[in-house]
Design an enzyme around this catalytic site. Structure first.
Site, PDB file in Angstrom:
ATOM      1  N   CYS A   1      -2.873   0.542  -9.238  1.00  0.00           N
ATOM      2  CA  CYS A   1      -3.571  -0.652  -9.226  1.00  0.00           C
ATOM      3  C   CYS A   1      -5.363  -1.253  -9.578  1.00  0.00           C
ATOM      4  O   CYS A   1      -5.414  -1.904 -10.003  1.00  0.00           O
ATOM      5  CB  CYS A   1      -3.414  -1.250  -8.223  1.00  0.00           C
ATOM      6  SG  CYS A   1      -1.033  -1.521  -8.519  1.00  0.00           S
TER       7      CYS A   1
ATOM      8  N   ALA B   1       0.789  -1.053   0.223  1.00  0.00           N
ATOM      9  CA  ALA B   1       0.014   0.212   0.516  1.00  0.00           C
ATOM     10  C   ALA B   1       1.343   0.920  -0.010  1.00  0.00           C
ATOM     11  O   ALA B   1       1.817   1.479   1.162  1.00  0.00           O
ATOM     12  CB  ALA B   1      -1.292  -0.005   1.168  1.00  0.00           C
TER      13      ALA B   1
END
Length: 480
Positions: free
Chosen positions: A272, A160
């Site tokens: 993403c 992340a």
């Protein structure tokens, strides 16, 4: 001494290899890229990406067992394990345009590996790739093998942004997929031994190739689905007078659901989520599963709806026009603690406001004016292609100014849109901001960063995603 080479010095390759070098001092790690400016930045004091903790890790290892080079072929030739971390952009034309991944860069990397290799290699897929990419890469390598043995592994990243270094130091899991053959198992074991230097063995999961590839797409799709779910509920909260923060808190207390990824916002962004879901949709369609494809498409539809709903709320609240009005945008990155602007909701919000002829003033603590202008001039999916293929003269955005100060951005503005949840936006002197704005002064909080009641006491008309609307907004409903 094991030698690792990573092709691609971007958001995944750079941090991942830096942490491997730090945790495995006996392994030589070289990150290669054809972009001389990017490699120069990795070798300088001003790294090409901002990520908390990254600079410390790089400084500890660089020049010892971590190197950054443009001599791609030399280091690929010398490596035992090659990580491939190149872009897999969404195709903008041809078969599968707008959904399928463009594997041009992957294929050219595979052909280059086949051309320069003189010894057996383990080739590791690190970038997100569609299911069955490993098979395609394997075919290219084996058909050009010249007697050299290649083992292909899938080792997707689950980082992340903003917490990537911590995610690498202490991952939930490391996933390694390989062929279920003696050679395949041996290759999996070799990579497992690298990670075992710091990752507990029970967190290293081994699967077949296809499971590893699909797990990455599935994980991102399900995370994005949670965001779209709570954002869909936020629209209903506004319509009924419920508070999405209270609803999300109550829902998240269910141990089967949990509290993460239940923050309502102006929408998800990043490199993403959208790309991986589109990829999943395309794979489903190619495998004759239109109902499954439609299900995942809806996650993106809700995300787009949330952004257009936000823009419509801004315009309708301000007497149904923002033409000629100054709108301050606080935050342009897709989330806090990163300078990444790929697929940030701020792009669509700004474009929507510009479409209504607003004058926009943008402040973000980590994103350069040049990057913001380039993003606003680009077509969808252009960001994922090499920089020389992107637009160079962002002339279409003359109504946009970029400042390095939140107070400057909001001075004389009719409205303020908070689009990134930077901590500093919680601490701003909103009384001072109110003083210097046109009246009535509006705040549109797309991240639920501020306390609406406190701002209303100052005099603002406040819109917070999924929170009860004040009377002004009820009198001027937004229709999408």
């Amino acid at each position: 001494m094991v030698k690792i080479c990573c092709i691609g010095a971007g958001y995944v390759g750079g941090p991942t290899m830096a942490v491997i070098a730090l945790k495995c001092p006996s392994i030589e790690v070289v990150v290669v890229d054809i972009s001389a400016t990017r490699i120069a930045a990795w070798n300088s004091d001003q790294l090409p990406i901002y990520e908390p903790g990254l600079e410390d890790v790089v400084k500890q290892c660089r020049g010892r067992n971590l190197f950054f080079s443009t001599d791609v072929e030399k280091h690929v030739c010398e490596a035992d394990i090659i990580f491939v971390s190149v872009n897999t952009p969404t195709k903008t034309r041809g078969l599968g345009a707008g959904k399928a991944a463009d594997l041009t860069y992957w294929e050219s990397a595979a052909r280059m590996i086949a051309d320069v290799s003189k010894s057996d290699k383990i080739v590791v897929e690190k970038s997100t790739v569609p299911v069955k990419t490993a098979e395609a890469i394997e075919k290219i390598l084996t058909h050009n093998s010249k007697g050299i043995s290649y083992q292909i592994l899938s080792n997707p990243e689950f980082l992340a942004e903003g917490t990537a270094i911590q995610d690498l130091f202490n991952p939930d899991r490391v996933l390694i997929g390989g062929r279920e053959t003696p050679e395949g198992r041996k290759a999996v074991q070799a990579l497992k031994e690298v990670y075992a230097n710091w990752v507990p063995e029970d967190r290293i999961i081994t699967t077949n190739l296809w499971s590893a590839e699909l797990s990455k797409l599935a994980a991102n799709a399900i995370l994005a689905q949670r965001i779209s779910s709570v954002n869909a509920i936020s629209a209903l909260c506004e319509a009924t007078g419920a508070n999405v923060s209270e609803v999300a808190y109550a829902v998240g207390k269910d141990s089967r659901i949990g509290p993460k990824f239940l923050n309502a916002s102006v929408g998800f962004g990043g490199s993403c989520f959208q790309k991986d879901i589109l990829n999943l949709v395309y794979i489903c369609e190619c495998n004759g599963l239109p109902e499954v494809a439609t299900y995942w498409k809806q996650v993106i539809k809700i995300n787009d709806y949330q952004k257009s709903r936000f823009v419509n709320r801004v315009v309708s609240s301000m007497f149904n026009t923002v033409s000629g009005k100054k709108i301050a945008v606080l935050g342009f990155a897709f989330k806090k603690d990163t300078g990444d602007t790929r697929e940030t909701p701020a792009i669509d919000v700004c474009k929507g406001l510009l479409g209504d002829k607003a004058k926009i003033s943008i402040y973000d603590p980590q994103v350069s004016a040049d990057q913001i202008r380039r993003d606003l001039a680009m077509n969808k999916f252009d960001w994922d292609h090499p920089i020389h293929l992107q637009p160079t003269s962002p002339t279409a955005v003359k109504e946009v100014t970029v400042t390095w100060d939140a107070y400057e951005a909001t001075k004389g503005a009719h409205g303020v849109c908070i689009l990134t949840e930077w901590d500093e936006f919680k601490r701003l002197d909103y009384a001072k901001i109110y003083e210097n704005m046109q009246k009535p002064a509006f705040i549109f909080d797309g991240r639920n960063v501020v306390d609406p009641e406190k701002l209303r006491e100052i005099g603002f008309i406040v819109y917070s995603i999924g929170k009860p609307l004040d009377q002004w907004l009820k009198d001027m409903p937004a229709v999408v």
